[in-house]
Design a protein around this motif. Structure first.
Motif, PDB file in Angstrom:
ATOM      1  N   ARG A 118      46.402  52.940  43.275  1.00  9.04           N
ATOM      2  CA  ARG A 118      48.263  53.100  41.742  1.00  9.04           C
ATOM      3  C   ARG A 118      48.004  53.938  41.816  1.00  9.04           C
ATOM      4  NH1 ARG A 118      50.148  47.741  40.885  1.00  9.04           N
ATOM      5  NH2 ARG A 118      50.441  48.513  38.803  1.00  9.04           N
ATOM      6  N   TYR A 178      41.550  48.631  36.082  1.00  5.99           N
ATOM      7  CA  TYR A 178      42.282  46.746  35.623  1.00  5.99           C
ATOM      8  C   TYR A 178      40.959  46.981  33.886  1.00  5.99           C
ATOM      9  CZ  TYR A 178      42.161  42.360  35.769  1.00  5.99           C
ATOM     10  OH  TYR A 178      42.889  40.510  36.229  1.00  5.99           O
ATOM     11  N   THR A 186      47.136  46.259  33.448  1.00  8.17           N
ATOM     12  CA  THR A 186      46.763  45.484  34.727  1.00  8.17           C
ATOM     13  C   THR A 186      46.141  44.507  34.038  1.00  8.17           C
ATOM     14  OG1 THR A 186      45.065  47.168  35.640  1.00  8.17           O
ATOM     15  CG2 THR A 186      47.270  47.544  36.058  1.00  8.17           C
ATOM     16  N   TYR A 190      47.602  41.104  35.163  1.00 10.52           N
ATOM     17  CA  TYR A 190      46.972  39.634  36.562  1.00 10.52           C
ATOM     18  C   TYR A 190      46.361  39.420  36.206  1.00 10.52           C
ATOM     19  CZ  TYR A 190      51.038  43.456  38.605  1.00 10.52           C
ATOM     20  OH  TYR A 190      51.742  43.436  38.660  1.00 10.52           O
ATOM     21  N   GLN A 194      44.856  37.855  41.809  1.00 10.61           N
ATOM     22  CA  GLN A 194      46.539  38.784  41.778  1.00 10.61           C
ATOM     23  C   GLN A 194      46.184  39.750  41.860  1.00 10.61           C
ATOM     24  OE1 GLN A 194      48.487  37.105  38.112  1.00 10.61           O
ATOM     25  NE2 GLN A 194      49.297  35.776  39.519  1.00 10.61           N
ATOM     26  N   TYR A 195      44.924  40.651  41.116  1.00 12.13           N
ATOM     27  CA  TYR A 195      45.293  41.907  41.030  1.00 12.13           C
ATOM     28  C   TYR A 195      44.849  42.410  42.838  1.00 12.13           C
ATOM     29  CZ  TYR A 195      44.509  46.890  39.969  1.00 12.13           C
ATOM     30  OH  TYR A 195      44.347  47.932  39.057  1.00 12.13           O
ATOM     31  N   THR A 197      45.160  41.585  45.194  1.00 15.10           N
ATOM     32  CA  THR A 197      46.001  40.249  46.385  1.00 15.10           C
ATOM     33  C   THR A 197      46.849  42.339  46.246  1.00 15.10           C
ATOM     34  OG1 THR A 197      46.489  38.383  46.266  1.00 15.10           O
ATOM     35  CG2 THR A 197      47.517  39.766  47.493  1.00 15.10           C
ATOM     36  N   LEU A 198      47.384  42.168  44.972  1.00  9.81           N
ATOM     37  CA  LEU A 198      48.580  43.340  45.361  1.00  9.81           C
ATOM     38  C   LEU A 198      47.821  44.482  45.249  1.00  9.81           C
ATOM     39  CD1 LEU A 198      50.642  43.617  43.219  1.00  9.81           C
ATOM     40  CD2 LEU A 198      49.592  44.723  41.463  1.00  9.81           C
ATOM     41  N   GLN A 201      48.263  44.455  49.440  1.00 14.83           N
ATOM     42  CA  GLN A 201      49.121  44.538  50.418  1.00 14.83           C
ATOM     43  C   GLN A 201      50.004  46.147  49.574  1.00 14.83           C
ATOM     44  OE1 GLN A 201      51.429  42.573  46.768  1.00 14.83           O
ATOM     45  NE2 GLN A 201      51.394  40.317  48.250  1.00 14.83           N
ATOM     46  N   GLN A 202      49.618  47.165  48.628  1.00 15.37           N
ATOM     47  CA  GLN A 202      49.870  48.155  48.027  1.00 15.37           C
ATOM     48  C   GLN A 202      49.363  49.602  49.345  1.00 15.37           C
ATOM     49  OE1 GLN A 202      50.024  49.778  44.163  1.00 15.37           O
ATOM     50  NE2 GLN A 202      50.160  52.092  44.936  1.00 15.37           N
TER      51      GLN A 202
END
Length: 238
Positions: A118, A178, A186, A190, A194-195, A197-198, A201-202
């Motif tokens: 991120r 986090y 964050t 999340y 969820q975090y 998974t985020l 994905q990124q």
């Protein structure tokens, strides 16, 4: 928690190093070039002149490295140095911050201490590091320079397909994001699942971007800190 994360990092990197050392033919360079992306485990000087607390260009860092402190977060060589040697390179891969056109055909190290998947990771508490997106932007500049050196984009694409890419990142997205709610929202936005998974994905999109820039042989290391999900993957794309 941070130390537990690093132990997992290093354990899996040892597997990669052993694999390389067992397969290498003595004296032969295994790949044309080697490109490195990551955080402090891989950084070899890209943070030296940046406004960040994540710098290692002063003692006792580098006490066992020729010439002293270089920006490596270690007393001597770091992971990319060892891998480059096992691949048959005569010298370490230079950092993007100081690499010359003469050097870039052998590869570049883009890693930045404190950097993460991120963009905001490490920024609020450490300062101006280089996220993986920033490292990919720097690599795009390198690809353009290689195209100029070799004469055209097609020649650059063929050349880059022979190179090895290592990406080792993700720990800071927990220990310098986090898990620091005083600096980052964050953990309030999340759940851990969820975090994760985020991030996946990124990270997947970032690997696709690396593929679009010409990468075809990549090894990646990504961690989910306290949830003990450590993944090591090797990719050979068509």
């Amino acid at each position: 928690m941070g130390w537990r994360l690093r132990i997992w990092d290093l354990a899996i990197v040892v597997v990669l190093i052993l694999k390389l050392s067992s397969s290498r033919v003595h004296g032969a360079q295994e790949v044309e070039c080697y490109f490195i992306f990551g955080d402090s485990l891989y950084d070899n000087g890209n943070n030296n002149n940046r406004q960040t607390r994540a710098r290692a260009n002063y003692p006792p860092y580098g006490i066992d490295f020729p010439g002293g402190p270089t920006g490596r977060f270690s007393n001597g060589r770091n992971i990319p140095d060892v891998i480059a040697q096992l691949l048959g390179f005569d010298n370490s891969i230079p950092p993007f911050a100081t690499a010359t056109d003469r050097e870039i055909l052998k590869g570049i190290n883009y890693a930045s201490g404190g950097g993460g998947i991120r963009d905001e990771t490490g920024q609020n508490n450490l300062g101006d590091g280089i996220s993986l997106n920033g490292q990919l932007q720097n690599h795009r500049k390198t690809v353009s320079r290689i195209s100029s050196i070799l004469g055209n984009d097609e020649s650059a694409t063929k050349y880059l397909r022979k190179c090895l890419y290592t990406v080792g990142i993700g720990g800071n997205d927990y220990i310098n994001n986090y898990l620091l709610p005083q600096f980052y929202p964050t953990s309030r936005l999340y759940t851990p699942e969820q975090y994760a998974t985020l991030l996946i994905q990124q990270y997947s999109q970032q690997l696709k971007t690396l593929h679009d820039y010409g990468a075809r042989k990549a090894s990646t290391l990504w961690n989910r800190s306290n949830w003990l999900c450590t993944r090591f993957c090797s990719y050979v794309w068509n």
